[in-house]
Scaffold this motif. Structure first.
Motif, mmCIF file in Angstrom:
data_model
loop_
_atom_site.group_PDB
_atom_site.id
_atom_site.type_symbol
_atom_site.label_atom_id
_atom_site.label_comp_id
_atom_site.label_asym_id
_atom_site.label_seq_id
_atom_site.Cartn_x
_atom_site.Cartn_y
_atom_site.Cartn_z
ATOM 1 N N UNK A 1 -14.261 -10.960 -49.244
ATOM 2 C CA UNK A 1 -12.840 -10.963 -48.904
ATOM 3 C C UNK A 1 -12.453 -12.161 -48.043
ATOM 4 N N UNK A 2 -13.360 -12.544 -47.139
ATOM 5 C CA UNK A 2 -13.047 -13.597 -46.175
ATOM 6 C C UNK A 2 -13.644 -14.951 -46.561
ATOM 7 N N UNK A 3 -14.044 -15.062 -47.825
ATOM 8 C CA UNK A 3 -14.435 -16.359 -48.375
ATOM 9 C C UNK A 3 -13.367 -16.780 -49.379
ATOM 10 N N UNK A 4 -13.337 -18.070 -49.712
ATOM 11 C CA UNK A 4 -12.319 -18.565 -50.648
ATOM 12 C C UNK A 4 -12.853 -19.779 -51.385
ATOM 13 N N UNK A 5 -12.291 -20.024 -52.604
ATOM 14 C CA UNK A 5 -12.820 -21.083 -53.459
ATOM 15 C C UNK A 5 -11.694 -21.931 -54.036
ATOM 16 N N UNK A 6 -11.983 -23.205 -54.265
ATOM 17 C CA UNK A 6 -11.084 -24.110 -54.998
ATOM 18 C C UNK A 6 -11.892 -24.739 -56.133
ATOM 19 N N UNK A 7 -11.732 -24.261 -57.368
ATOM 20 C CA UNK A 7 -12.518 -24.817 -58.473
ATOM 21 C C UNK A 7 -11.877 -26.102 -59.010
ATOM 22 N N UNK A 8 -12.670 -27.138 -59.093
ATOM 23 C CA UNK A 8 -12.218 -28.447 -59.564
ATOM 24 C C UNK A 8 -11.546 -28.355 -60.941
ATOM 25 N N UNK A 9 -12.149 -27.598 -61.830
ATOM 26 C CA UNK A 9 -11.699 -27.524 -63.228
ATOM 27 C C UNK A 9 -10.250 -27.033 -63.345
ATOM 28 N N UNK A 10 -9.857 -26.048 -62.504
ATOM 29 C CA UNK A 10 -8.509 -25.465 -62.617
ATOM 30 C C UNK A 10 -7.433 -26.506 -62.349
ATOM 31 N N UNK A 11 -7.668 -27.387 -61.402
ATOM 32 C CA UNK A 11 -6.661 -28.408 -61.058
ATOM 33 C C UNK A 11 -6.615 -29.507 -62.118
ATOM 34 N N UNK A 12 -7.757 -29.786 -62.721
ATOM 35 C CA UNK A 12 -7.772 -30.738 -63.830
ATOM 36 C C UNK A 12 -6.931 -30.206 -64.993
ATOM 37 N N UNK A 13 -7.115 -28.926 -65.323
ATOM 38 C CA UNK A 13 -6.361 -28.316 -66.423
ATOM 39 C C UNK A 13 -4.861 -28.332 -66.153
ATOM 40 N N UNK B 1 -20.031 -26.567 -53.930
ATOM 41 C CA UNK B 1 -20.878 -25.725 -54.782
ATOM 42 C C UNK B 1 -20.956 -26.324 -56.181
ATOM 43 N N UNK B 2 -22.153 -26.548 -56.658
ATOM 44 C CA UNK B 2 -22.359 -27.086 -58.006
ATOM 45 C C UNK B 2 -23.117 -26.072 -58.847
ATOM 46 N N UNK B 3 -22.462 -25.597 -59.906
ATOM 47 C CA UNK B 3 -23.103 -24.643 -60.809
ATOM 48 C C UNK B 3 -22.818 -25.060 -62.239
ATOM 49 N N UNK B 4 -23.872 -25.332 -62.991
ATOM 50 C CA UNK B 4 -23.764 -25.736 -64.399
ATOM 51 C C UNK B 4 -22.756 -26.885 -64.578
ATOM 52 N N UNK B 5 -22.826 -27.834 -63.665
ATOM 53 C CA UNK B 5 -21.970 -29.009 -63.767
ATOM 54 C C UNK B 5 -20.554 -28.817 -63.250
ATOM 55 N N UNK B 6 -20.178 -27.579 -62.894
ATOM 56 C CA UNK B 6 -18.832 -27.299 -62.378
ATOM 57 C C UNK B 6 -18.862 -27.388 -60.852
ATOM 58 N N UNK B 7 -17.874 -28.059 -60.271
ATOM 59 C CA UNK B 7 -17.820 -28.226 -58.812
ATOM 60 C C UNK B 7 -16.723 -27.349 -58.217
ATOM 61 N N UNK B 8 -17.053 -26.680 -57.122
ATOM 62 C CA UNK B 8 -16.101 -25.822 -56.416
ATOM 63 C C UNK B 8 -16.238 -26.063 -54.920
ATOM 64 N N UNK B 9 -15.107 -26.201 -54.251
ATOM 65 C CA UNK B 9 -15.097 -26.262 -52.786
ATOM 66 C C UNK B 9 -14.970 -24.836 -52.278
#
Length: 757
Positions: free
Chosen positions: A389-401, A497-505
């Motif tokens: 609940x108190x963690x949060x993510x910004x996935x690189x891919x979503x902003x590219x799309x 965070x790098x998972x399967x080539x996808x980057x997330x802050x």
């Protein structure tokens, strides 16, 4: 003797003046924290002689019923023409869209404050100002009116007269509750071992306005032993409401059953069960717009009649009851259930309604919290849930799309998303694996706010399609990231965070205890209870416990002879699994031959489960296998196969839906096996948790891996003995179970074990 009903100016005006539709075409979901910050920014501009947060109250008497009206006006300003009542409202709308007629409820609220103040000061007239603040730009728009005392008196008297019929219903309901509690007796002929002690501890904790951490073993009757004393404590001064919080639907049903038992004993109070919007929604898609959903169209025109109807005719407002009244009055069942929380005495729902900053009930104001007790069931689950609940993510891919999708339709939006994407690319750099960032520079907040502002403008009147739906999801992801960013401190790590080539802050909450403590302290009392708060120090620490909190550890009410505990020291480590799978299948089959009946075997992963299943299916046994992503109906079908007198083996995943909250009594379950010690695989995040607690002087490895893993083992084993008459076998398969660390973590009633070589 006069009866008194207390209501806030805000709630009175919302009840009388609300109308129209639910329209979530786009709602920016300003949080209470954000709204408060905007209020404070405006109040900082006040002059020295101006006042803020001015408490106001007045009592109206009607036929032996007193209506005590109270509230705080945002500002009391001084001007050459006399005092001004200032009401501040934050909005995501463009200020050009807002007119004097936009929000009659806001004017009504401000006029309510103006009446009370003018009456106090014996004024003939008073000025009232609505100050709108645009949430992103912080621009202001003000409307100012002067009202005569005569007009305000007429207005407030009409409001009180309209509220009277509902006030009498609420008074009737309150009298029913208050008269039924003193004579309420425990709904069973006798207490089980430990039950009376747990109930007494809960009552005393609430009486003294403290918190309690209680480990009460399976079968002791935790639900009734916490709900019953909490209901009895409603007789205490300023104890008015109970929130019974759970992680699973099945435990919500247990709480409903406990209230029904007390109802059969004469208790008359109102309870409401909250169900997730996507589950209770009548439509195929949860699109809360009047042109799509007839239950959203005109909701506020019909909701008051629906509330009166259900409150007069029902005491337990469970999901089926709420659905039937929602259909009768054509109102949204989810919003209906939320509106019922204002008047219900007991609210049953998921942890997130209190703890999750994204969905926590904003309507539960500080003064109400002080009169509310939290009962947190299966609270061992809250540690990991709170971390999420108190963690949060910004996935690189979503902003590219988004930058690509809106390139031609909305250039400003596209560029704002592209700016975030490029910033994420820069952070990523040449990294080939996840890494820790020391800090985020100030430009991040500015870029995120710019994107949110452009997204809001696009979403205001956007019809729902896949493109706007994706934008909406990314908007809320960004909004949540900004909320969590405000909380980031020494308890957090900022991760690339790098998972399967996808980057997330990612903003990763290593230790949720400080936020849980902050949330809990607003309530009168909080009771955290579970069958497996073991080791106790770890869970009290992680749930935000304080030195002066009460603790209670109850022994099991069952005899050790009810459990035949076997430890098989076979290696289940990843590198050994292929070699030991056949022998493991043999151990499990041997267990089923000791006593005919039904068995549940738990595995660390689906992959490992399928590996062993490949060998086990050769044996002449009926097998039911848990599948990934089972819905509620399929879960129920799985459990329905476990019938007394049958011989069935269930293969399930440790820590999954069948390893806790499942109640297979008597001969529905005769044995359990747990394969492995429940350790999560080593990961970047788990290692950060380990290092964090190591630096705090704890055993970091135990905090990150051992204790959470062992809790899964204890929960799974706890499926076996559910009553005084249950007997059966538990097999723990892993050589590490024989090490001193793990032996110490076994429950007392599991202590008499034998080893299978």
């Amino acid at each position: 003797m006069e009866n008194t009903m207390t209501i806030s100016v805000r709630d009175l005006m919302a009840y009388i003046h609300r109308s129209g539709n639910i329209d979530n075409r786009f709602r920016s979901n300003t949080t209470l924290t954000e709204g408060t910050a905007i209020h404070q920014d405006v109040q900082k501009t006040y002059q020295e002689e101006d006042q803020k947060e001015v408490a106001l109250e007045h009592t109206f008497v009607r036929e032996h019923l007193s209506i005590h009206l109270q509230g705080r006006c945002d500002g009391l300003l001084q001007s050459d023409e006399g005092p001004i009542i200032d009401e501040i409202k934050s909005t995501a709308r463009d200020l050009s869209e807002i007119t004097e007629e936009s929000d009659p409820v806001y004017w009504a609220q401000a006029k309510g404050y103006a009446f009370i103040y003018a009456l106090q000061e014996q004024l003939q007239a008073i000025q009232v100002q609505l100050t709108y603040v645009q949430k992103q730009s912080k621009e202001k728009k003000k409307f100012l009116h002067t009202f005569s005392m005569e007009d305000l008196t007429l207005f407030i008297e009409e409001c009180i007269d309209q509220y009277m019929s509902y006030a009498r219903i609420l008074l009737h309901i309150r009298e029913q509750k208050e008269s039924s509690i003193p004579d309420l007796s425990f709904p069973f002929d006798s207490y089980r071992d430990g039950q009376r002690k747990l109930a007494g501890s809960v009552y005393r904790t609430i009486e003294e306005k403290r918190d309690l951490y209680a480990q009460a073993p399976t079968g002791i009757g935790k639900t009734i032993s916490t709900l019953f004393p909490a209901v009895k404590a409603m007789d205490l001064d300023r104890m008015e409401k109970i929130y019974y919080l759970t992680a699973k639907t099945v435990t919500r049903a247990t709480a409903e059953e406990a209230l029904k038992l007390m109802g059969d004993k004469g208790l008359t109070l109102r309870s409401v069960t909250l169900t997730a919007k996507d589950k209770i929604c009548f439509q195929e898609e949860t699109i809360c717009q009047p042109d799509y959903c007839e239950y959203a169209d005109g909701y506020y025109d019909r909701i008051n009649d629906a509330l009166v109807d259900i409150m007069m005719n029902e005491t337990q407002m469970t999901r089926p009851i709420i659905e039937s009244y929602a259909k009768k009055h054509k109102v949204c069942p989810f919003e209906f259930s939320l509106d019922l929380t204002n008047e219900a005495d007991v609210v049953i729902g998921d942890y997130n309604y209190i703890y999750d900053p994204r969905v926590a009930l904003k309507r539960l104001l500080p003064d109400q919290k002080k009169k509310t007790t939290l009962l947190v069931d299966e609270s061992h689950n809250l540690v990991e849930r709170a971390r999420e609940m108190y963690s949060a993510r910004l996935p690189e891919r979503e902003f590219l799309l988004i930058s690509e999708d809106w390139m031609y339709e909305n250039e400003k939006l596209s560029k704002s998303a592209e700016a975030i994407y490029k910033s994420l690319i820069r952070l990523r750099g040449e990294a080939k694996q996840s890494f820790v960032l020391e800090d985020l520079d100030g430009g991040w907040e500015e870029a995120l706010e710019r994107f949110m502002e452009q997204a809001e403008q696009q979403l205001q009147n956007e019809p729902v399609d896949d493109q706007s739906e994706h934008l909406l999801e990314t908007y809320f992801t960004t909004q949540n990231f900004m909320k969590i960013l405000e909380l980031v401190d020494k308890h957090y790590k900022i991760i690339g965070e790098l998972e399967q080539g996808e980057f997330t802050l990612k903003l990763f909450c290593l230790d949720p205890s400080h936020v849980l403590q902050e949330t809990t302290k607003g309530f009168r009392s909080s009771i955290f209870f579970s069958a497996t708060l073991s080791p106790f120090g770890y869970y009290k620490d992680m749930l935000g416990g304080k030195k002066d909190d009460y603790i209670l550890q109850l022994p099991s009410p069952y005899q050790t002879s009810q459990i035949d505990l076997v430890i098989a020291p076979l290696s289940t480590r990843y590198k050994s699994r292929e070699q030991t799978a056949e022998r493991l299948a043999e151990l499990l089959f041997d267990q089923t031959q000791q006593r005919k009946g039904n068995y549940l075997f738990f595995f660390p992963s689906y992959q490992y489960m399928n590996l062993v299943y490949h060998h086990f299916k050769e044996y002449p046994v009926n097998i039911a296998v848990q599948e990934q992503g089972m819905d509620e109906e399929r879960r129920e079908d799985f459990l329905a196969q476990f019938l007394p007198g049958e011989e069935l083996v269930g293969f399930a995943v440790l820590g999954g839906v069948f390893s806790e909250g499942v109640d297979l009594r008597g001969d529905r379950l005769n044995g359990v096996a747990v394969v492995g010690i429940g350790l999560a695989p080593r990961s970047f995040e788990k290692e950060l948790i380990k290092d964090y607690f190591q630096k705090k002087g704890r055993n970091g490895y135990d905090y990150a891996y051992v204790y959470p893993g062992m809790n899964k083992v204890l929960q799974a084993g706890g499926r076996l003995i559910r009553s005084e008459t249950d007997h059966g076998s538990i097999q723990l398969i892993d050589d590490r179970f024989l090490s001193p660390k793990y032996v110490q973590l076994l429950p007392e009633d599991w202590g008499d074990y034998r080893v299978v070589r």
